[in-house]
Design a protein around this motif. Structure first.
Motif, mmCIF file in Angstrom:
data_model
loop_
_atom_site.group_PDB
_atom_site.id
_atom_site.type_symbol
_atom_site.label_atom_id
_atom_site.label_comp_id
_atom_site.label_asym_id
_atom_site.label_seq_id
_atom_site.Cartn_x
_atom_site.Cartn_y
_atom_site.Cartn_z
ATOM 1 N N UNK A 248 3.130 22.216 -4.115
ATOM 2 C CA UNK A 248 4.066 21.085 -4.125
ATOM 3 C C UNK A 248 4.123 20.413 -2.751
ATOM 4 N N UNK A 249 4.050 21.228 -1.694
ATOM 5 C CA UNK A 249 4.129 20.661 -0.344
ATOM 6 C C UNK A 249 2.838 19.958 0.072
ATOM 7 N N UNK A 250 1.714 20.341 -0.553
ATOM 8 C CA UNK A 250 0.445 19.689 -0.216
ATOM 9 C C UNK A 250 0.469 18.201 -0.536
ATOM 10 N N UNK A 251 1.202 17.843 -1.576
ATOM 11 C CA UNK A 251 1.316 16.423 -1.927
ATOM 12 C C UNK A 251 1.932 15.663 -0.760
ATOM 13 N N UNK A 252 3.039 16.227 -0.225
ATOM 14 C CA UNK A 252 3.705 15.591 0.915
ATOM 15 C C UNK A 252 2.791 15.617 2.135
ATOM 16 N N UNK B 244 9.433 6.215 5.166
ATOM 17 C CA UNK B 244 9.339 7.676 5.264
ATOM 18 C C UNK B 244 10.560 8.312 4.599
ATOM 19 N N UNK B 245 11.738 7.694 4.835
ATOM 20 C CA UNK B 245 12.965 8.184 4.193
ATOM 21 C C UNK B 245 12.881 8.037 2.677
ATOM 22 N N UNK B 246 12.360 6.891 2.230
ATOM 23 C CA UNK B 246 12.242 6.645 0.791
ATOM 24 C C UNK B 246 11.312 7.680 0.159
ATOM 25 N N UNK B 247 10.241 8.026 0.875
ATOM 26 C CA UNK B 247 9.337 9.067 0.377
ATOM 27 C C UNK B 247 10.086 10.389 0.228
ATOM 28 N N UNK B 248 10.892 10.704 1.245
ATOM 29 C CA UNK B 248 11.704 11.921 1.175
ATOM 30 C C UNK B 248 12.695 11.841 0.018
ATOM 31 N N UNK B 249 13.240 10.619 -0.176
ATOM 32 C CA UNK B 249 14.183 10.405 -1.282
ATOM 33 C C UNK B 249 13.509 10.718 -2.608
ATOM 34 N N UNK C 292 0.834 -1.210 0.000
ATOM 35 C CA UNK C 292 0.000 0.000 0.000
ATOM 36 C C UNK C 292 0.865 1.255 0.000
ATOM 37 N N UNK C 293 1.924 1.245 0.833
ATOM 38 C CA UNK C 293 2.812 2.404 0.910
ATOM 39 C C UNK C 293 3.529 2.627 -0.424
ATOM 40 N N UNK C 294 3.919 1.542 -1.096
ATOM 41 C CA UNK C 294 4.594 1.659 -2.398
ATOM 42 C C UNK C 294 3.693 2.335 -3.419
ATOM 43 N N UNK C 295 2.422 1.961 -3.427
ATOM 44 C CA UNK C 295 1.455 2.583 -4.335
ATOM 45 C C UNK C 295 1.333 4.075 -4.031
ATOM 46 N N UNK C 296 1.291 4.421 -2.742
ATOM 47 C CA UNK C 296 1.191 5.828 -2.344
ATOM 48 C C UNK C 296 2.420 6.621 -2.791
ATOM 49 N N UNK C 297 3.610 6.007 -2.706
ATOM 50 C CA UNK C 297 4.845 6.678 -3.124
ATOM 51 C C UNK C 297 4.819 6.969 -4.620
ATOM 52 N N UNK C 298 4.385 5.988 -5.417
ATOM 53 C CA UNK C 298 4.322 6.161 -6.872
ATOM 54 C C UNK C 298 3.365 7.302 -7.242
ATOM 55 N N UNK D 236 0.184 12.774 1.637
ATOM 56 C CA UNK D 236 0.632 11.383 1.510
ATOM 57 C C UNK D 236 1.477 10.891 2.687
ATOM 58 N N UNK D 237 2.234 11.751 3.339
ATOM 59 C CA UNK D 237 3.044 11.309 4.483
ATOM 60 C C UNK D 237 2.186 10.760 5.619
ATOM 61 N N UNK D 238 1.111 11.467 6.030
ATOM 62 C CA UNK D 238 0.243 10.895 7.084
ATOM 63 C C UNK D 238 -0.427 9.585 6.652
ATOM 64 N N UNK D 239 -0.802 9.482 5.347
ATOM 65 C CA UNK D 239 -1.421 8.246 4.876
ATOM 66 C C UNK D 239 -0.466 7.068 4.995
ATOM 67 N N UNK D 240 0.827 7.319 4.674
ATOM 68 C CA UNK D 240 1.819 6.243 4.796
ATOM 69 C C UNK D 240 2.043 5.866 6.256
ATOM 70 N N UNK D 241 2.137 6.880 7.119
ATOM 71 C CA UNK D 241 2.315 6.600 8.553
ATOM 72 C C UNK D 241 1.115 5.833 9.108
ATOM 73 N N UNK D 242 -0.081 6.223 8.667
ATOM 74 C CA UNK D 242 -1.302 5.530 9.115
ATOM 75 C C UNK D 242 -1.280 4.062 8.691
ATOM 76 N N UNK D 243 -0.874 3.823 7.435
ATOM 77 C CA UNK D 243 -0.828 2.446 6.923
ATOM 78 C C UNK D 243 0.119 1.586 7.745
ATOM 79 N N UNK D 244 1.329 2.112 8.012
ATOM 80 C CA UNK D 244 2.328 1.355 8.774
ATOM 81 C C UNK D 244 1.860 1.135 10.210
#
Length: 573
Positions: free
Chosen positions: A232-236, A287-292, A165-171, A239-247
């Motif tokens: 641009x920051x709205x995307x982050x 989270x780091x990969x998202x930042x990457x 799920x997180x991978x899909x969110x990153x893409x 999606x960052x809270x969604x990834x944290x929620x998933x994990x």
């Protein structure tokens, strides 16, 4: 990213060493949860202090080794990224120096400054991050997943679902981010351009009292930058809270199913503890990969902008003709030229004329008739659409560009001086010029009188663009800079417009006395043109008259109109 190949090759050993230390650091981090599970299951559970001490000391050693590897990769990352950035900035600046005029017309100076600073800094940060966390994050993530699967295949199903799920969110995040970050960089360009334009025209703004307009212009550019940055920051932000929620949902599910398995004897508590630690590591890594990826998206936009500069057309190399000595004949033969980034209409149309060596040619005509364009073409700043320009019988297109421009000295319409002393600015026309040559050129340009009265004379410091000189003083220093070269061809592009009639006559006499080469005077003043050996009259880029003053009065309507408007029939009486 291909444009950075040579930089990676230069620092390949240091870069690979840094990556190696990152991998070793990641390996140390991955070992710790497994060691901890051994302490719990084999030591604490059975009450064996020797096992606890053994694995405890092993864990301390692994932690210490990881800290050493982290320190080493930080040192290498800083050295490689900063040297990489310095080399990149130097190459971009070297490229700008050899820009063709067409390239300079396409990318404005405000954008070039942004690319030299903001974009190169973005790339430097990316290189630094790549050697510190960008490699570590995916290694830690993949390693944690593998070790977690080895601990418990059943619990790993929850983990793999969360990672998917997180991978899909990153893409999705990457796809949405790229265009937005590219727009941010161009918005920075606009802000820089507005500020630069104001600083260049600050006196004019003050003279007309247009502070409000400038504030409004800057406000619009600043607001545009802010809105694009927010977008641009709205995307982050989404999606960052969604990834944290998933994990975190995954962690809750692992605790639930882990407790069920533990109650049924299907797993030991140490393994559940290690599994949760790996899950936490995976969370941090993702989270780091998202930042990457967000950094990669921004760096990709900056890379494309840097590549546009590095791939721009360079100045003409020429063919290496020999240097010209003495006065040179100048000939235009059926020359037609339109600016590449202009309206498409020719600035010069089928122009032909010839001026002999050592003679003086005056070029006159209405505003926009192509007079200054003629000067730029003599220096081969642009390629012609058709026709040819000859200097002493040699086509300038086949001449070495350096040799050509050493043979032609230019005093431009807009006097451009540089920060430094008066001596430096005059000697800029001839590096290594002696003090006597500098004073001689300044005296011919009627500049010696005011320079000598300055506090430090020729060593007086001039501010940026000669801001502490008047318009007429700047023009005379600019003329002295052209005269000190003593080039075979001297082009004066309406460079006496700020001088009074008496001073202009003195300057003309000084030029005639000092300069023995061919002179091309581009002017709006009939009194300047009428004393030349030959006069070229331009209108809308075309030759409408060519001859002496008296010949043109009798044969050229436009020349006579200019004469009548400036002097009138009283002169003829």
């Amino acid at each position: 990213m291909r444009i950075y190949g040579k930089y990676f090759n230069k620092y390949k050993v240091l870069f690979l060493s840094g990556v190696l230390f990152v991998l070793l650091e990641a390996l140390c981090d991955l070992m710790q949860p497994t060691i901890m599970s051994r302490i719990i299951d084999d030591g604490i559970k059975s009450g064996q202090m020797s096992v606890i001490l053994h694995y405890g000391l092993t864990m301390l050693a692994v932690t210490a080794a990881g800290a050493c590897f982290a320190a080493l990769r930080n040192i290498l990352a800083s050295r490689v990224s900063q040297n990489f950035g310095a080399d990149l900035r130097e190459d971009v600046f070297k490229k700008i120096i050899v820009f063709s005029e067409s390239s300079a017309d396409k990318i404005d100076s405000g954008s070039l400054i942004t690319r030299m600073t903001n974009d190169t800094n973005q790339i430097t940060q990316f290189i630094n991050g790549m050697m510190r966390i960008f490699v570590k994050a995916p290694v830690t993530c993949v390693g944690s997943i593998i070790l977690a699967v080895l601990l418990s295949v059943r619990l790993s199903l929850v983990l793999l679902a969360a990672v998917a799920v997180v991978t899909v969110l990153i893409v999705i995040s990457m796809r949405l981010s790229y265009k937005r970050f590219a727009k941010v960089q161009y918005a920075i360009d606009k802000v820089n351009a507005v500020v630069q334009e104001y600083l260049l025209g600050v006196r004019l703004v003050k003279a007309f009292g247009r502070y409000g307009d400038e504030e409004e212009k800057f406000g619009a550019a600043n607001e545009s930058l802010a809105s694009k940055s927010i977008a641009s920051q709205l995307v982050i932000a989404w999606f960052s809270p969604l990834m944290s929620l998933t994990i975190n949902i995954g962690i809750v599910l692992i605790l639930f199913f882990g407790s069920v398995l533990f109650a049924g004897g299907g797993i030991e508590v140490g393994r559940v503890s290690a599994f949760l630690t790996y899950m936490t590591q995976i969370l941090a890594s993702l989270i780091m990969i998202t930042a990457v990826f967000n950094m990669f998206v921004r760096t990709k936009a900056s890379t494309e902008r840097i590549a546009e500069v590095l791939n721009s057309e360079e100045d003409f190399p020429g063919g290496g003709s020999g240097a010209i000595t003495g006065p040179a004949a100048l000939e235009f033969k059926s020359v037609t030229f339109a600016y590449p980034a202009g309206s498409g209409l020719p600035a010069i149309r089928d122009l032909s004329f010839e001026i002999g060596a050592g003679k003086t040619l005056a070029v006159i005509g209405p505003t926009g008739s192509g007079k200054s364009t003629l000067a730029w073409l003599c220096l081969h700043f642009y390629d012609l659409n058709s026709g040819a320009i000859y200097l002493n019988g040699a086509d300038i297109k086949n001449m070495d560009t350096g040799t050509l421009r050493e043979s032609v000295a230019l005093a431009p319409q807009k006097s451009m001086l540089f920060s430094g002393t008066v001596r430096d600015n005059i000697a800029w026309g001839k590096p290594g010029a002696t003090k006597e040559e500098i004073i001689e050129a300044a005296a011919a340009a009627q500049a010696d009188s005011f320079i000598s009265r300055m506090p430090e004379g020729y060593e007086s410091f001039l501010g940026q663009a000669g801001v502490n000189l008047s318009g007429g003083q700047k023009q005379r220093v600019s003329i002295a800079r052209a005269l000190v070269r003593k080039a075979p061809v001297l082009i004066l592009d309406d460079c006496t417009s700020a001088l009074d009639a008496v001073t202009e006559v003195k300057v003309r006499r000084g030029i005639a006395r000092l300069n023995a080469g061919t002179v091309v005077i581009i002017t709006q003043r009939i009194t300047t043109a009428m004393n030349a050996d030959m006069i070229l009259v331009l209108d809308n880029g075309r030759r409408v008259g060519f001859g002496s003053h008296r010949e043109l009065l009798a044969s050229c309507r436009i020349y006579k109109e200019i004469f009548d408007s400036q002097i009138g029939e009283e002169f003829m009486r």
